[in-house]
Design a protein around this motif. Sequence first.
Motif, PDB file in Angstrom:
ATOM      1  N   ALA A  87       0.794  -1.127  -0.001  1.00  0.00           N
ATOM      2  CA  ALA A  87      -0.098  -0.085  -0.036  1.00  0.00           C
ATOM      3  C   ALA A  87       0.733   1.103   0.062  1.00  0.00           C
ATOM      4  O   ALA A  87       1.299   1.900   0.952  1.00  0.00           O
ATOM      5  CB  ALA A  87      -0.881  -0.017   1.301  1.00  0.00           C
ATOM      6  N   GLU A  88       1.338   1.680  -1.248  1.00  0.00           N
ATOM      7  CA  GLU A  88       2.435   2.508  -1.371  1.00  0.00           C
ATOM      8  C   GLU A  88       2.089   3.908  -0.892  1.00  0.00           C
ATOM      9  O   GLU A  88       2.676   4.620   0.024  1.00  0.00           O
ATOM     10  CB  GLU A  88       2.994   2.699  -2.838  1.00  0.00           C
ATOM     11  CG  GLU A  88       3.527   1.565  -3.467  1.00  0.00           C
ATOM     12  CD  GLU A  88       4.958   1.234  -2.881  1.00  0.00           C
ATOM     13  OE1 GLU A  88       5.303   2.090  -2.110  1.00  0.00           O
ATOM     14  OE2 GLU A  88       5.219   0.147  -2.962  1.00  0.00           O
ATOM     15  N   ALA A  89       0.457   4.379  -1.094  1.00  0.00           N
ATOM     16  CA  ALA A  89       0.177   5.707  -0.511  1.00  0.00           C
ATOM     17  C   ALA A  89       0.340   5.794   0.934  1.00  0.00           C
ATOM     18  O   ALA A  89       0.474   6.910   1.161  1.00  0.00           O
ATOM     19  CB  ALA A  89      -1.247   5.795  -1.238  1.00  0.00           C
ATOM     20  N   VAL A  90       0.015   4.945   1.506  1.00  0.00           N
ATOM     21  CA  VAL A  90       0.153   4.863   3.002  1.00  0.00           C
ATOM     22  C   VAL A  90       1.240   4.329   3.554  1.00  0.00           C
ATOM     23  O   VAL A  90       1.462   4.478   4.678  1.00  0.00           O
ATOM     24  CB  VAL A  90      -1.128   4.277   3.735  1.00  0.00           C
ATOM     25  CG1 VAL A  90      -2.393   4.913   3.206  1.00  0.00           C
ATOM     26  CG2 VAL A  90      -1.224   2.801   3.354  1.00  0.00           C
ATOM     27  N   GLY A  91       2.186   3.968   2.862  1.00  0.00           N
ATOM     28  CA  GLY A  91       3.500   3.702   3.220  1.00  0.00           C
ATOM     29  C   GLY A  91       3.373   2.337   4.250  1.00  0.00           C
ATOM     30  O   GLY A  91       4.096   2.049   5.138  1.00  0.00           O
TER      31      GLY A  91
ATOM     32  N   ARG B 322       1.415  11.700   4.982  1.00  0.00           N
ATOM     33  CA  ARG B 322       0.343  10.858   4.352  1.00  0.00           C
ATOM     34  C   ARG B 322      -0.308   9.977   5.433  1.00  0.00           C
ATOM     35  O   ARG B 322      -1.182   9.357   5.092  1.00  0.00           O
ATOM     36  CB  ARG B 322       0.889   9.887   3.619  1.00  0.00           C
ATOM     37  CG  ARG B 322       2.060   9.236   4.340  1.00  0.00           C
ATOM     38  CD  ARG B 322       2.658   8.277   3.476  1.00  0.00           C
ATOM     39  NE  ARG B 322       3.785   7.606   4.191  1.00  0.00           N
ATOM     40  CZ  ARG B 322       4.961   6.970   3.758  1.00  0.00           C
ATOM     41  NH1 ARG B 322       5.213   7.036   2.606  1.00  0.00           N
ATOM     42  NH2 ARG B 322       5.631   6.560   4.708  1.00  0.00           N
ATOM     43  N   ASN B 479      -5.952  -2.020  -0.148  1.00  0.00           N
ATOM     44  CA  ASN B 479      -5.838  -1.051  -1.491  1.00  0.00           C
ATOM     45  C   ASN B 479      -7.503  -0.306  -1.510  1.00  0.00           C
ATOM     46  O   ASN B 479      -7.488   0.623  -2.044  1.00  0.00           O
ATOM     47  CB  ASN B 479      -5.672  -1.943  -2.637  1.00  0.00           C
ATOM     48  CG  ASN B 479      -4.060  -2.075  -2.708  1.00  0.00           C
ATOM     49  OD1 ASN B 479      -3.324  -1.421  -1.663  1.00  0.00           O
ATOM     50  ND2 ASN B 479      -3.538  -3.085  -3.108  1.00  0.00           N
ATOM     51  N   GLU B 482      -7.847   2.389   1.038  1.00  0.00           N
ATOM     52  CA  GLU B 482      -7.084   3.430   0.758  1.00  0.00           C
ATOM     53  C   GLU B 482      -7.462   4.144  -0.565  1.00  0.00           C
ATOM     54  O   GLU B 482      -7.740   5.433  -0.376  1.00  0.00           O
ATOM     55  CB  GLU B 482      -5.601   2.913  -0.105  1.00  0.00           C
ATOM     56  CG  GLU B 482      -4.487   3.378   0.368  1.00  0.00           C
ATOM     57  CD  GLU B 482      -3.330   2.939  -0.271  1.00  0.00           C
ATOM     58  OE1 GLU B 482      -2.909   3.165  -1.429  1.00  0.00           O
ATOM     59  OE2 GLU B 482      -2.925   1.791   0.047  1.00  0.00           O
TER      60      GLU B 482
END
Lengths: 521, 490
Positions: A87-91, B322, B479, B482
């Motif tokens: 989950a790249e966006a949230v690291g 973030r 995902n 997110e």
Amino acid sequence: MDPGFPVLSLLIFLPLLGALLIALLPGRHTPTQWLVQNTPGEAKDYPKWIALGISLGGLIIALVMFIIFDRSAAGFQFVDEFDWISAEAVGFNVKYAFGVDGLSMPLVLLTAFLSVVAVLVSWRVDLRTKEYFAWLLVLETSVLGVFTSLDLIFFFLFWELELIPMFLLISIWGSGNRNYSALKFVLYTVFGSAFMLVGFLALGVAADTFDFREIRADAIAAAFLPAPVIFAFILIAFSIKLPVVPLHTWLPDAHTDAPTAVSVILAGVLLKMGGYGILRLLFTLMPDVGADADLALAIIGTVSIVYGAIVTMRQTDLKRLIAYSSVSHMGFVLLGVSALGVTGMSGAAMQLVTHGLITGMLFVMFGLVYDRTHTRQIAEMTGLMHHIPLLGIGMVFAGLAGLGLPALAGFVAEITIFLGAFGSQTAAVSVALLGVLLAAGYILWALQRTFFGPRDEKWSHLPDANHWSEFTIIGALMALIVLLGVYPSIVMDLLEMGVEPIVTNLETVVSSAGSVGAGGG
Amino acid sequence: MLSDVNLLGPELVLLVVGGFLLIADLFLKDRRILMGATLAALLGSIIYSAVLLTEGHVGSQGFGGALVVDKFAIFFQILLAGAAMAAVLVSTETLQRTPSRRGEYLALILFSTAGLQLLAGSRDLIMVFIALELTSISQYILVGFHKDRWGSEGGLKYLLTGAVASAVLLYGMAILLGLTGSTNLSEIANYIAWQGAGKEEALMLAAVFLIAGFGFKAAVAPFQMWAPDAYTGAPTPIAAYLSVASKAAAFAILIRVFFEALGDDLLAEHWKTIFAVLATLSMFVGNFFAIRQNNIKRMLAYSSVAQAGTLMIGLAAISADRSELLGASGILFYLAGYTVTNLAAFTVIILIANHNGGSYDIRSYAGLGKRAPWLSFVLAFALISLIGLPPTAVFFGKIYLFETAVQSGLAWLAVVGAVNTLISAAYYLRPVKAMFIDTAEDEEGQPDVARPSNSVLATMGLVTAGVLVIGLHPGLLINAAEAAVAAIFS
């Protein structure tokens, strides 16, 4: 070493598959009866045969890995990895990553071996055998997972996974105050892992990955928690598991009330997860904090050694006595680690392996004796040597190995630790030597009271070792303890290889910090 | 305008079928047809949401900005309809007990679900209030549905405290309207961004009232006192529904209002602290009271208070870059995992009670592992998930939420959460112990647990599979969560 085949994943998950197989096969039939659909019966045999087959399969895989393990290459081998959560966006990135190096390979082999022992020693269990052997195999998977995980989240997952089988194994098949002991074990472990999880998360968040091969010192320096706090949090979990005084009180209870096989696994490999974690995670990731903590670790280790030994001396229950001796012996691990050198650390790692074998054997022998005498009280046993000489020999052998008799495995580990630590932790080593003395005392005294001493006709009806499974276990354990005693380098080389990068790292940190050199190499 | 109605589709399906059920109840007596219609409506609602998602309606607003269709709302619409479906599927026994009021029961579930769904898509305080009342009033009746002593007590308590909570909420909304001159969330946000400075105290006053109002729905301590009585008195499927759906929608609207309208740094620092304190309080209160319970429904009621506290960690954990996204998506992930887990637990509890003479006493579970191994296994698995042990959904939910806490510098909150995991293990393991370790005093006299009906079995299978799948492969749901929260923070 890359075999081009996920051999490690196979090893880890084979026991789990075996457990599923046992669980899913119908309960009242043997597989054959089930297939041809006739004669219903209370067949209790097949779960143990499946469990034996599966654990033997695991042992063979581990043995093959041990043999083809490349002893010239540092780093992790047999690595299986792929991205599991990204989950790249949230690291939040977690890798499915497993591998073994010189440090973990012997422990993996030990786990696979002791699992076979655990199955064999349970050969006479006849209460709810399906569940029993299934949970035993789940336990094997979780321990193997801990020793081979390269990702903190997976490490934690397997660390926690072990709780459920342990809880049920102790509280269903245990004895005495088993519910209390099982719950105490779970609560202690969860308490430790609560802090460990926070520590792991702090590391993972700072480094943006949970793969601990990629966590660098500068990332840790930028973490939200100061490195010593993270170190302490994670150390709490490992100290409970190891265990060290004063976090050890769950251990005697759990051991005493657990069935024999679970005691073997608990003493043989579960405690090792603590020592392994200290070396693998704490000293690899945070050598600077570790180097500062050396005196504290040496003191805690020494206190555990001496206090553990004194308390052991006072026990009247033979199984509890063996349990408490573990506390004392695990103190040596901390002492070896605190030396901060290759000798001390590889000695500590060696102690993990040898103690696994020796205490494993002690519990096996006790279990076999208990199956016959049905008492744990030392005072009620006397002169057993007259009636069950073969078991007596096994017990005496294990006891001698436990007190560190030269040419047996325990001696090698302890002498290496003393050699390694003497230079840097002279005072601690001097006190810890007392522990060795006390060990000789409590073991010989216990043996004298139970196996030697006047003959008691009460025990004359006891059958000696008479089943093939008993001979197999005793023989294999004896052979291994002697092998490691006379030819330790078969394992020691690997362990040294495993701790070398840790020590190199440590020395760089220590010398760059400008402090005095620590520990001989 | 017509296209606006289209956006309301998922809720409208439920409302229309609900209304139809109320009338059909008069002449249609077949339970199967009524249940089938209800399930079809819920399924239709899910499909409608999916269509809105795929047909390019994402991001559209309707009714003058009062309603929005974004991935966030759709995530919740699907989750809520799914939870309602599970509640309906396990209601067979309740419906058999009250043959004359079947249509009413099912219609109320549909109305309540529609209200909750509407809540997730509301972007206007008035809409929020209407949605909340729609769902609350349906739930008051559902809780007291059995009209027995416990049902009436629970229903009345829920109604009275709920009315106070609504008043408090309305008061907060009124203050906000008075200050900012608008009920639209983005207009409120604009106002605060440009002219909010100097009015922090008044704005925070409104925020506190809103937290109290929504916290009541989420059963967060100290607004939890209705939960144990309502859960105990309500038909068990309704208790299951309340514990997951109400909580989910309450967190949806908390995220929506606090991040969209009050998300300005001016206020966020303050309410972040409030949430952190409430999270701590809720976890401790819920867990400590749960330990003392012998009734498994009451135990789960208090445990749901503790779980709400855990969820609140996600709200407290917002800060630089973030992690805002992380905190909110953590809540969504955890909610989904918690929903399937709690539904699994309640399904088994319903089945066991059917054969236990309606007993929810944990001590009566003794020896159940022998009599009904699969049921016991599912319940044990669900409870293990609720503790947060692997390989289950809540295990990752906890890791994910604790990570958000650590990432936003609230490591102490993660420690509190982790220590509470320990406390919770003490009571979640009690039924496990009873089922597998204890033996019943009168082994022979215990009734056999009959094979559950297919619908219940299917529900149990699905939610249990959900717990396991999320536990083994959390990536997909992470995902999705997110993507859903990205709609709010984009």
